[in-house]
Design an enzyme around this catalytic site. Structure first.
Site, short mmCIF file in Angstrom:
data_model
loop_
_atom_site.label_atom_id
_atom_site.label_comp_id
_atom_site.label_asym_id
_atom_site.label_seq_id
_atom_site.Cartn_x
_atom_site.Cartn_y
_atom_site.Cartn_z
N LYS A 247 0.86 -1.19 0.00
CA LYS A 247 0.00 0.00 0.00
C LYS A 247 0.89 1.24 0.00
O LYS A 247 1.94 1.24 0.64
CB LYS A 247 -0.85 0.03 1.27
CG LYS A 247 -2.01 -0.95 1.27
CD LYS A 247 -2.80 -0.81 2.56
CE LYS A 247 -3.88 -1.87 2.67
NZ LYS A 247 -4.94 -1.75 1.66
N ARG A 322 -10.10 -11.65 1.21
CA ARG A 322 -10.95 -12.70 0.64
C ARG A 322 -10.28 -14.08 0.74
O ARG A 322 -10.96 -15.10 0.78
CB ARG A 322 -11.32 -12.33 -0.81
CG ARG A 322 -10.17 -12.22 -1.75
CD ARG A 322 -10.53 -11.44 -3.02
NE ARG A 322 -10.59 -10.00 -2.78
CZ ARG A 322 -10.93 -9.09 -3.68
NH1 ARG A 322 -11.28 -9.47 -4.89
NH2 ARG A 322 -10.95 -7.80 -3.39
N1 BES Z 1 -8.01 -4.02 4.10
C1 BES Z 1 -8.25 -3.55 2.79
C2 BES Z 1 -9.58 -2.83 2.62
C3 BES Z 1 -9.80 -1.58 3.44
C4 BES Z 1 -9.66 -0.34 2.85
C5 BES Z 1 -10.21 -1.66 4.74
C6 BES Z 1 -9.89 0.80 3.58
C7 BES Z 1 -10.45 -0.51 5.48
C8 BES Z 1 -10.29 0.70 4.89
C9 BES Z 1 -8.22 -4.70 1.81
O1 BES Z 1 -7.44 -5.80 2.16
C10 BES Z 1 -7.68 -4.18 0.53
O2 BES Z 1 -6.59 -3.71 0.53
N2 BES Z 1 -8.45 -4.25 -0.52
C11 BES Z 1 -8.07 -3.77 -1.79
C12 BES Z 1 -8.53 -4.77 -2.81
C13 BES Z 1 -8.04 -4.50 -4.20
C14 BES Z 1 -6.54 -4.71 -4.26
C15 BES Z 1 -8.74 -5.44 -5.13
C16 BES Z 1 -8.74 -2.43 -2.00
O3 BES Z 1 -9.87 -2.25 -1.58
O4 BES Z 1 -8.11 -1.55 -2.57
ZN ZN Z 2 -5.40 -5.57 1.60
#
Ligand code: BES
Ligand code: ZN
Ligand code: ZN
Length: 468
Positions: A247, A322
């Site tokens: 991230k 997931r």
């Molecule tokens: N933990 C995150 C989602 C999240 C985002 C939780 C903001 C709380 C606040 C999740 O694991 C994630 O990073 N999801 C990605 C998925 C994408 C790579 C398909 C996302 O939402 O960007």
């Molecule tokens: Zn994630």
């Protein structure tokens, strides 16, 4: 808990809160024409919450609403006034109905939450709430206290940084909470998870120096009303760096200790259920790990074999939720459940779609409409509102891989839904998915919700299950 309550005939506290239904009740209550006029004016200009001092102390007057959330928010306004004047003991009397009184006291209790564990020299600050008879029954007050406490358990867990709450510590804390509340716990450590071939959890854990854990919580009741077990599943990613699909800092990683918010909900609910002694048989399952880009981390393009035996092409290691959820959802099949609810901070797309105002949810075809309606009703009542997204089959095409059964990444749109579609693959029972990425964690306080973990989902579930 930052409050204590007592129901009493005559209160001792000199600072008071009067709950009224309408302005005309002020005459008899205040017995002073000038004061009555002043309070009426204050109520009109300050959104139904007024305060004044007399020789005894502070008096707050609140006009109750038929809208429960308004009462909770007005209670928070009272709490701010109490804090401003450093008042630690208050007496509540009311001319209103029990459900309005209940929501006001709930708002007051929820407002008292703090997370001070890491603040040097912080003192306990306990608000003593004396409640006059006929405001709320002894039984409702006790249930309310358990519900607020369960919400605080979830908030505490979310607020704990992973420097303390790694997967192993989380599992230990669940065992302790289980002993306290009276639910049974079983912990699978890494060795067991390997033996079980829970490939989703192991893939996410591969880049970490910390071991994963899988925890099973059970609440059984001799007079259970449900024939088949209800199962709750929670995402417990104690920290989500994104893994090798790292991230970007600082904006998207700084709050990622909240990525176990789903697991926190499940633990809070299990604790509440056990303490309320609700007549249902229910199991909670949480997959716990961090998501790190360590030397042996799963890499974009890797193919993994899930606990279900399905293969998944991991195209983005940040879509890890997931993967850990899928193994838990597959495990849930062994209970032949009545239905399964899962809670997860799963996608930024859900947070982007509706923000912190509510929870995005999705369900499969076998989820009964009347159960869904009851869930939406609980969502409305507790202000932990639900917005359902469609699960049309075309979205399922977006997670088909060229080289494996599925991929963990969807297309250019519908990010919450493709994540939901991925989870659906691992269910064979009535199922509803709650994506709490938007409301699980707040950067700034709003009303009675503090900054940090909100525990959203706990009050929703305890209301739903209490009426089930
Ligand atoms: N933990 C995150 C989602 C999240 C985002 C939780 C903001 C709380 C606040 C999740 O694991 C994630 O990073 N999801 C990605 C998925 C994408 C790579 C398909 C996302 O939402 O960007
Ligand atoms: Zn994630
Ligand atoms: Zn995540």
């Amino acid at each position: 808990m930052n409050f204590k309550t007592q129901i009493c005939k005559k209160s001792k506290s000199t600072d008071k809160i009067f709950l009224i239904n309408k302005e005309s009740e002020l005459k008899a209550l205040l017995q002073n024409d000038k004061l009555e006029k002043k309070v009426k004016g204050l109520l009109a200009e300050s959104n139904h919450v007024a305060h004044f001092f007399n020789e005894d102390g502070l008096t707050l007057v609140v006009k109750l609403s038929s809208d429960l959330e308004t009462n909770r928010l007005n209670a928070n306004a009272c709490f701010k006034t109490l804090s401003q004047f450093k008042i630690q003991s208050i007496a509540i009397s009311s001319l209103g109905k029990e459900d309005a009184n209940y929501s006001f006291i709930e708002g007051l209790m929820l407002s008292t939450y703090t997370f001070n564990k890491y603040k040097s020299g912080s003192k306990e600050n306990i608000l003593s709430i004396e409640i006059e008879e006929n405001v709320i029954s002894e039984a409702s007050l006790k249930a309310l206290e358990i519900i607020v406490e369960s919400n605080s358990i979830a908030k505490d867990l979310v607020n704990e940084p992973q420097s303390y709450l790694n997967a192993t510590q989380f599992a230990k804390d669940i065992v302790t909470l289980g002993k306290d509340a009276g639910f049974k716990t079983t912990v699978f450590d890494k060795k067991k998870i390997v033996a079980m071939k829970m490939g989703g959890i192991l893939a996410v854990n591969k880049g970490s120096v910390q071991e994963p854990a899988f925890v099973i919580m059970e609440h059984k009741h001799a007079k259970a009303k449900n024939k088949k077990t209800i199962v709750l599943v929670g995402k417990g990613v104690v920290y989500d760096t994104g893994g090798l699909s790292l991230k970007p800092t600082p904006n998207s990683m700084d709050m990622m200790k909240c990525d176990m918010g789903g697991a926190a909900v499940v633990v809070g609910v299990m604790s509440g259920l056990a303490k309320l002694d609700l007549p249902i048989n229910i199991v909670g399952l949480v997959s716990l790990t961090d998501n790190r880009p360590g030397l042996d981390a799963v890499a974009p393009g890797d193919v993994i074999t899930m606990y279900s035996g399905d293969t998944v092409e991991v195209l983005n290691t940040d879509a890890e939720g997931r993967l850990v959820m899928a193994d838990a959802l597959h495990y849930a099949k062994k209970y032949d459940p009545e239905f399964v609810f899962d809670f997860a901070t799963l996608t930024g797309a859900s947070a982007a779609a509706i923000g912190p105002e509510g929870t995005v949810c999705m369900s499969n075809d076998t989820m009964k409409t009347d159960v869904k309606q009851k869930l939406f009703a609980s969502g409305h009542k507790t202000q932990e509102r639900l917005a359902e997204f469609p699960m049309w089959k075309e979205y399922g095409d977006l997670i088909k891989s060229d080289i494996a059964d599925y991929k963990n990444l969807g297309g250019p749109y519908g990010g919450s839904i493709t994540a939901g579609k991925f989870l659906e693959v691992f269910t064979d029972y009535p199922w509803m998915h709650f994506d709490i990425a938007g409301p699980a964690f707040l950067k700034a306080p709003t009303g009675y919700r503090q900054a940090g973990g909100t525990g959203v989902g706990v009050r929703l579930m305890l209301d739903f299950l209490s009426n089930y």
